[in-house]
Design an enzyme around this catalytic site. Structure first.
Site, PDB file in Angstrom:
ATOM      1  CG  ASP A   1      55.330  61.931  89.111  1.00 41.51           C
ATOM      2  OD1 ASP A   1      54.323  61.463  88.541  1.00 41.51           O
ATOM      3  OD2 ASP A   1      55.297  62.962  89.814  1.00 41.51           O
ATOM      4  CG  HIS A   2      54.383  61.152  83.328  1.00 46.88           C
ATOM      5  ND1 HIS A   2      53.292  60.331  83.106  1.00 46.88           N
ATOM      6  CD2 HIS A   2      55.416  60.581  82.660  1.00 46.88           C
ATOM      7  CE1 HIS A   2      53.650  59.310  82.342  1.00 46.88           C
ATOM      8  NE2 HIS A   2      54.929  59.442  82.066  1.00 46.88           N
TER       9      HIS A   2
ATOM     10  CG  PHE B   1      49.228  64.577  90.906  1.00 44.14           C
ATOM     11  CD1 PHE B   1      50.241  65.123  91.677  1.00 44.14           C
ATOM     12  CD2 PHE B   1      48.166  65.390  90.546  1.00 44.14           C
ATOM     13  CE1 PHE B   1      50.196  66.455  92.080  1.00 44.14           C
ATOM     14  CE2 PHE B   1      48.112  66.724  90.945  1.00 44.14           C
ATOM     15  CZ  PHE B   1      49.130  67.257  91.709  1.00 44.14           C
ATOM     16  CG  HIS B   2      50.824  60.281  85.997  1.00 43.81           C
ATOM     17  ND1 HIS B   2      50.961  60.809  84.729  1.00 43.81           N
ATOM     18  CD2 HIS B   2      49.553  60.565  86.387  1.00 43.81           C
ATOM     19  CE1 HIS B   2      49.827  61.386  84.366  1.00 43.81           C
ATOM     20  NE2 HIS B   2      48.957  61.259  85.369  1.00 43.81           N
ATOM     21  N   PRO B   3      53.090  58.643  90.134  1.00 45.55           N
ATOM     22  CG  PRO B   3      52.700  58.513  92.440  1.00 45.55           C
ATOM     23  CD  PRO B   3      52.170  59.137  91.174  1.00 45.55           C
TER      24      PRO B   3
END
Length: 552
Positions: A293-294, A467-469
């Site tokens: 994630d980020h 919110f970049h899983p």
């Protein structure tokens, strides 16, 4: 019920698949647990903070206590709605850097280098509809995915870009074109004033065809007979049914729910499945692993002039903005307000950007809570390529139970160094002459937060997911025991079963994930249909000529 293809999940990749597979004449059933994407909370771009925090539209997942972030449980939203996360996200459009995809190929995703994926980005895009033109060598102008830019009327948007130039960084007219590195305008998936989700672009047009059907319900299990996927088991309330796939079952349920469904169906780490009493059909130890994630921080500045969006942060102004949007699809309601951006390199010797900025002319959180100090602005900043890895595992064998999500954020020492660098560089940017007329003081971290220990405490207490899983069903060579799908997106060890969504990314891309997720659906459709793939491109990305010795 039966169809040639059964797609589980009407999200970014699933919508693109439904469109392309039905376009080719195949019959398609798309299964989605969530509800309708109609209504202003989703369709009005400026209302983006609402659907992400509403149980009607979001699965409501949270991480397990994150050891390196003081035991905090971080929100991990995923869309539970037609369009999936493309219906609740921030509508930021970032393809990723060319080197991201070259790295994928080197990691075993043969055929997914930048030369291979660029033609699919161009096929999916309609960039000229936003009125900004675009280099036809790099951008598409006739695809279903409309991409635009906000009007950038607030002077703070240009101040951010000017400050970047004054600090010695590159400028870029189009970070989704040849040159990602630099400061410039940010792109958004907004068309004619509306959120242009994957549902609006792909699924709703596909559902107008007789061969594409949407079915509502919770998929509890993939039916597998003698190593072949033949359909799914579906529940809706107390009713259960089976849907048969004549050709293939395709899982596009997110980086959380795709590995969960595989494990519930007996595909995953054998020991973990046995712990939950699940019969092991295929021992794939990589299922649920490699979670990435980020993380990001909000560096917030109190404004010395009342020019920020805070002046609209009252019931009357919100009502007026909403009414204007409702009747005309114009005004502040027609933008996500992320209208300037930057991609920079943190140090000399780094080939391509490893830090991303979103700029917002208001000091506010994703959950809609404004800073207590009133007028302000902020930069969302975070490193792009953390080495920390987490996992998605089962909480139980009950399909209705949420999976256990542990990102293991900040578990690598370099993560702390990178975030401290992000803070230092952001402070430097906000100290440039371009911001002098607008800066009152720093809200957070605050001028007294300076030492390594103080910065680490701020990071531990305030870092949030962007919110970049991705990565939990990694694509790679069949010889890689941790790979879950091969480069044709087929689940290794099971026939007629694929996974197509961000869970198959070997490594997180440079930026937001909606665009690469849609591209993945576009490209996978050609693999599934057995079509000749689009010819590789020969376009070379811009790389800073002095990257080995210069940071800027």
């Amino acid at each position: 019920m039966e169809a040639d293809f059964v797609i589980v999940g009407a999200g970014s990749a699933g919508c693109a698949l439904a469109y392309r597979l039905s376009e080719a004449g195949s019959s398609v059933i798309v299964v989605e647990y969530g509800g309708t994407d109609a209504g202003p909370f989703i369709q009005m771009p400026a209302a983006l903070s609402y659907p992400m925090n509403m149980s009607n539209y979001d699965w409501g997942y949270t991480s397990e206590p994150e050891l390196h972030l003081g035991g905090r449980r971080l929100a991990a939203p995923r869309g539970k709605v037609i369009g999936g996360s493309s219906s609740i996200n921030g509508m930021v459009y970032v393809r990723g850097h060319a080197r991201d995809f070259d790295n994928w190929a080197e990691m075993g995703a043969d055929g997914w280098a930048f030369a291979d994926v660029l033609p699919y980005y161009k096929r999916m895009e309609n960039w000229t509809s936003g009125g900004h033109g675009g280099d036809p060598e790099w951008r598409g102008n006739s695809g279903p995915m409309h991409v635009s830019r906000g009007p950038r009327l607030n002077p703070l948007y240009q101040a951010f870009v000017d400050a970047g130039k004054q600090a010695g960084y590159e400028l870029t007219d189009d970070y989704n074109g040849q040159k990602q590195e630099g400061f410039g305008p940010m792109e958004q998936t907004v068309h004619n004033g509306r959120r242009w989700s994957a549902a609006n672009a792909y699924l709703h047009p596909a559902l107008k065809r007789e061969n594409c059907t949407l079915v509502r319900g919770l998929v509890e299990k993939i039916i597998i007979k003698d190593g072949v996927a033949t359909g799914i088991e579906l529940s809706r309330g107390s009713n259960k049914k089976t849907i048969t796939a004549r050709r293939e079952v395709i899982i596009s349920a997110s980086s959380f729910n795709s590995p969960k469904l595989l494990m519930l169906s007996g595909i995953g780490p054998a020991k973990h499945l046995a712990e939950h009493g699940i019969e092991v059909i295929a021992d794939r130890p990589g299922v649920g692993q490699n979670l990435q994630d980020h993380l990001e921080l909000y560096i917030q500045i109190a404004a010395s002039q009342p020019i920020t969006l805070y002046k609209h942060w009252n019931i009357f102004s919100k009502a007026m903005i909403g009414a204007q949007w409702l009747f005309t699809k114009t005004g502040l309601g027609a933008s996500n307000q992320f209208e300037s951006a930057a991609f920079i390199r943190s140090h000399a010797g780094i080939e391509y950007p490893d830090i991303q900025y979103h700029f917002l002319p208001m000091a506010i959180r994703y959950d809609g809570k404004a800073a207590a100090e009133g007028h302000g602005f902020q930069a969302h900043v975070g490193p792009m390529r953390s080495a920390s890895r987490g996992a998605v595992t089962l909480a139980s064998a009950n399909p209705k139970d949420a999976p256990k999500i542990l990102f293991n954020y900040m578990s690598e020492q370099k993560d702390w160094e990178d975030f401290r660098t992000c803070i230092r560089l952001t402070r430097e940017i906000f100290a440039q002459e371009a911001f002098a007329p607008f800066v009152k003081h720093e809200i957070q971290p605050g001028k007294d937060v300076q030492s390594e220990e103080e910065l680490n405490t701020f990071i531990r207490d305030h870092a949030e997911s962007a919110f970049h899983p991705c990565g939990t069903c990694k694509m790679g060579s069949p010889s890689d025991k941790m790979a879950v799908v091969d480069p044709q997106t087929r689940v290794i060890g099971i026939e007629n079963l694929r996974v197509v969504d961000s869970s198959i990314f070997p490594q997180v891309t440079n930026g937001n994930l909606n665009a690469p997720s849609i591209m993945t659906g576009e490209k996978a459709a050609d693999h599934i249909l057995g079509k000749t793939l689009l010819p590789p491109a020969n376009d070379e990305p811009w790389i800073h000529p002095d990257w080995k010795t210069s940071q800027r």
